[in-house]
Structures are given as C-alpha cells and as structure tokens.
Design an enzyme around this catalytic site. Sequence first.
Site, mmCIF file in Angstrom:
data_model
loop_
_atom_site.group_PDB
_atom_site.id
_atom_site.type_symbol
_atom_site.label_atom_id
_atom_site.label_comp_id
_atom_site.label_asym_id
_atom_site.label_seq_id
_atom_site.Cartn_x
_atom_site.Cartn_y
_atom_site.Cartn_z
ATOM 1 N N SER A 1 0.843 -1.199 0.000
ATOM 2 C CA SER A 1 0.000 0.000 0.000
ATOM 3 C C SER A 1 0.871 1.239 0.000
ATOM 4 O O SER A 1 1.690 1.431 0.907
ATOM 5 C CB SER A 1 -0.888 0.010 1.245
ATOM 6 O OG SER A 1 -1.397 1.313 1.429
ATOM 7 N N ASP B 1 -4.860 3.612 -1.652
ATOM 8 C CA ASP B 1 -5.904 3.929 -0.671
ATOM 9 C C ASP B 1 -6.431 5.336 -0.894
ATOM 10 O O ASP B 1 -5.701 6.319 -0.745
ATOM 11 C CB ASP B 1 -5.321 3.828 0.744
ATOM 12 C CG ASP B 1 -5.105 2.386 1.148
ATOM 13 O OD1 ASP B 1 -6.069 1.611 1.095
ATOM 14 O OD2 ASP B 1 -3.965 2.032 1.506
ATOM 15 N N GLY C 1 -8.743 3.837 7.477
ATOM 16 C CA GLY C 1 -8.433 5.251 7.693
ATOM 17 C C GLY C 1 -6.949 5.529 7.892
ATOM 18 O O GLY C 1 -6.473 6.586 7.509
ATOM 19 N N PHE C 2 -6.238 4.580 8.478
ATOM 20 C CA PHE C 2 -4.830 4.846 8.813
ATOM 21 C C PHE C 2 -3.991 3.581 8.641
ATOM 22 O O PHE C 2 -4.480 2.470 8.896
ATOM 23 C CB PHE C 2 -4.712 5.328 10.264
ATOM 24 C CG PHE C 2 -5.475 6.592 10.502
ATOM 25 C CD1 PHE C 2 -4.895 7.835 10.243
ATOM 26 C CD2 PHE C 2 -6.793 6.555 10.946
ATOM 27 C CE1 PHE C 2 -5.626 9.017 10.426
ATOM 28 C CE2 PHE C 2 -7.526 7.723 11.134
ATOM 29 C CZ PHE C 2 -6.937 8.962 10.883
ATOM 30 N N GLY C 3 -2.738 3.777 8.249
ATOM 31 C CA GLY C 3 -1.783 2.675 8.236
ATOM 32 C C GLY C 3 -1.232 2.472 9.642
ATOM 33 O O GLY C 3 -1.472 3.282 10.537
ATOM 34 N N GLY C 4 -0.517 1.376 9.808
ATOM 35 C CA GLY C 4 0.227 1.159 11.046
ATOM 36 C C GLY C 4 -0.582 0.713 12.248
ATOM 37 O O GLY C 4 -0.107 0.803 13.378
ATOM 38 N N GLY D 1 1.203 -2.213 4.140
ATOM 39 C CA GLY D 1 1.687 -0.849 4.023
ATOM 40 C C GLY D 1 2.945 -0.651 4.831
ATOM 41 O O GLY D 1 4.064 -0.757 4.323
ATOM 42 N N SER D 2 2.769 -0.424 6.125
ATOM 43 C CA SER D 2 3.941 -0.108 6.949
ATOM 44 C C SER D 2 4.946 -1.253 7.005
ATOM 45 O O SER D 2 6.157 -1.017 6.950
ATOM 46 C CB SER D 2 3.511 0.313 8.351
ATOM 47 O OG SER D 2 2.511 -0.513 8.844
ATOM 48 N N HIS E 1 -1.367 -1.285 -4.175
ATOM 49 C CA HIS E 1 -2.623 -0.966 -3.484
ATOM 50 C C HIS E 1 -2.687 0.541 -3.241
ATOM 51 O O HIS E 1 -1.765 1.126 -2.663
ATOM 52 C CB HIS E 1 -2.673 -1.738 -2.163
ATOM 53 C CG HIS E 1 -3.959 -1.594 -1.409
ATOM 54 N ND1 HIS E 1 -5.090 -2.322 -1.694
ATOM 55 C CD2 HIS E 1 -4.292 -0.808 -0.360
ATOM 56 C CE1 HIS E 1 -6.057 -1.993 -0.860
ATOM 57 N NE2 HIS E 1 -5.598 -1.071 -0.031
ATOM 58 N N ASP F 1 -6.567 -6.523 4.482
ATOM 59 C CA ASP F 1 -5.917 -5.211 4.497
ATOM 60 C C ASP F 1 -5.871 -4.676 5.924
ATOM 61 O O ASP F 1 -6.918 -4.447 6.541
ATOM 62 C CB ASP F 1 -6.731 -4.273 3.586
ATOM 63 C CG ASP F 1 -6.133 -2.881 3.441
ATOM 64 O OD1 ASP F 1 -5.016 -2.642 3.953
ATOM 65 O OD2 ASP F 1 -6.793 -2.036 2.803
ATOM 66 N N GLY F 2 -4.659 -4.482 6.406
ATOM 67 C CA GLY F 2 -4.473 -3.863 7.718
ATOM 68 C C GLY F 2 -3.663 -4.726 8.656
ATOM 69 O O GLY F 2 -4.063 -5.837 8.995
ATOM 70 N N GLY F 3 -2.502 -4.228 9.039
ATOM 71 C CA GLY F 3 -1.688 -4.922 10.037
ATOM 72 C C GLY F 3 -1.018 -6.202 9.556
ATOM 73 O O GLY F 3 -0.547 -6.998 10.371
ATOM 74 N N MET G 1 -9.069 8.138 0.354
ATOM 75 C CA MET G 1 -9.857 8.517 1.539
ATOM 76 C C MET G 1 -10.390 9.935 1.375
ATOM 77 O O MET G 1 -9.649 10.828 0.958
ATOM 78 C CB MET G 1 -8.972 8.474 2.783
ATOM 79 C CG MET G 1 -8.286 7.138 2.993
ATOM 80 S SD MET G 1 -7.270 7.207 4.468
ATOM 81 C CE MET G 1 -6.507 5.577 4.396
ATOM 82 N N MET H 1 -11.365 -6.003 5.784
ATOM 83 C CA MET H 1 -10.494 -5.119 6.560
ATOM 84 C C MET H 1 -10.099 -5.798 7.864
ATOM 85 O O MET H 1 -10.955 -6.302 8.601
ATOM 86 C CB MET H 1 -11.206 -3.794 6.882
ATOM 87 C CG MET H 1 -11.467 -2.878 5.691
ATOM 88 S SD MET H 1 -10.017 -2.475 4.705
ATOM 89 C CE MET H 1 -8.979 -1.632 5.891
ATOM 90 N N MET I 1 -12.195 4.416 -0.052
ATOM 91 C CA MET I 1 -12.790 4.668 1.269
ATOM 92 C C MET I 1 -13.493 6.014 1.186
ATOM 93 O O MET I 1 -13.084 7.001 1.805
ATOM 94 C CB MET I 1 -11.694 4.663 2.340
ATOM 95 C CG MET I 1 -11.237 3.254 2.676
ATOM 96 S SD MET I 1 -9.652 3.249 3.537
ATOM 97 C CE MET I 1 -8.546 3.304 2.140
ATOM 98 N N HIS J 1 -8.586 1.044 -3.622
ATOM 99 C CA HIS J 1 -9.491 0.826 -2.486
ATOM 100 C C HIS J 1 -10.139 2.163 -2.156
ATOM 101 O O HIS J 1 -9.491 3.057 -1.612
ATOM 102 C CB HIS J 1 -8.628 0.278 -1.330
ATOM 103 C CG HIS J 1 -9.335 0.142 -0.023
ATOM 104 N ND1 HIS J 1 -8.664 -0.067 1.167
ATOM 105 C CD2 HIS J 1 -10.646 0.174 0.297
ATOM 106 C CE1 HIS J 1 -9.539 -0.152 2.156
ATOM 107 N NE2 HIS J 1 -10.749 -0.008 1.652
#
Length: 216
Positions: free
Chosen positions: A7, A34, A143-146, A198-199, A32, A176-178, A36, A138, A67, A65
């Site tokens: 991402s 994002d 809304g946020f990475g990390g 992402g991160s 990817h 998606d996420g973490g 928003m 999700m 959002m 994606h």
Amino acid sequence: MAMIAPSILSADFANLERDIRNIEENGADFVHVDIMDGIFVPNISIGIPVVKAIRPVTKLPLDVHLMIDRPIRYVEEFVKAGADFVTIHVEADQPQNTLEALDKIHALGCKAGIVLKPKTPAEAAIPYLEKCDMILVMTVEPGFGGQSFMADMMPKVTKLRNWMQDINPNCLIEVDGGVDSKTHAVCKEAGANVLVAGSAYFKATDRAAFVKLVQS
Ligand code: DX5
Ligand code: ZN
C-alpha cells in the site's frame, strides 16, 4: 501461496515514482492505492489525479481501495484514471447504488469488488457475491496505516472464501491492515490470497525478502 499488494499509503509521497518502481522491482503483484475522502473515514489521502499520474509508472495492476462516501459518484473517473481493480465499501451507500456501482465498473472493462469494515459481518456481502472479482476484508478500522492486525477477522475470510468457491472460484479474497512478517501466515491459512501490506512493506529492511515471505 498468496499475492502481495504493497500500500502506497506508507510510501514517501515526495518520491512516489521511486517507491512504486521499487514495489515492482521487489516482485510484488499489485500496487494498493488507498483513497480517503475525510467523510467515510476520518482521514484524507490522495485522489484521481494521483492515480492518473502513477498509472504509467508501473505495469503492475493498480488495486484501488475507495474509502469514500457514495462511491458510485466517482468509480468511472477512477477506472478512466487507470485502475485495474476498484473496490467499494458496502457501508458507503444503499445496496441498490452499490450494485449499480459494481455494474458500472464492469461496464468500463475493470475488475470490481466490495470491502467489509471489521464490524460488518460476512453476510453483508451476500447481495454482491456474483458481481465480485475481489472481496476485501479489513483487518483494521479503515483510515490509517500502522494499526494492529485483528486476528478475529479470520473466520470472516474463511466464510467468504468458502462461499466464493461455489459462486466464483476466481474471486480474489484480500485482507488489508496490520499484515506483517508474523500475521501473514494466518491470513493465508484462513483463505486469503491477496495480502495488502503498508507499513510492514515500507519498514522492511529487505523488502524483496518480505515480498517473498508473504508470497510463500
Ligand atoms: C487502511 C488502508 C490500508 C493501509 C494498511 O485504511 O486501507 O491499506 O495502508 O496499512 P498497514 O499495512 O500499515 O496496516
Ligand atoms: Zn487499503
């Protein structure tokens, strides 16, 4: 075995071209993206002009994606900007508009999919299953990475994977996420075949090795 979609939310936006070329050089499968709007999620990222600008930078498919609130208003512009996949949140509009938005994306020759927030049950996807090339689950609040990975989403992934086995076995199941060097394994065990990172991707000391690990 899985595919990885780094991402660019965690990229260096002042060096976006470099970071996207790097994603391709490191052997990833998708980019990817994002989007928003500050309304559907409490953050604002990038929009249509950036998708258009990065399109010529890579041969990799752009996994966009959205959002954003009532995405039907903008799907055509994202496809025309160069998206290969456009995914929209089922929570972002009335079902009739979500169905129409998926048809609109397909009519423009693009792959379409839906996204479920953590509190949205798998059953919310049922009206859309026949129209999905991708379903995104999700594993953080969008809304946020990390943020930390929500392992309790894995039964939802498995349920959707099993349903799609009968309806459209080619449908991609994405998380998606973490996702990181630890959490990738349970995602694949649960039946996900595209993992967004992402991160963890951008922080990896050896990004190519991280890509291989997630793909393994
Ligand atoms: C969150 C975005 C994600 C985000 C993932 O709303 O949809 O794609 O970039 O970031 P990490 O992998 O850091 O959780
Ligand atoms: Zn995302």
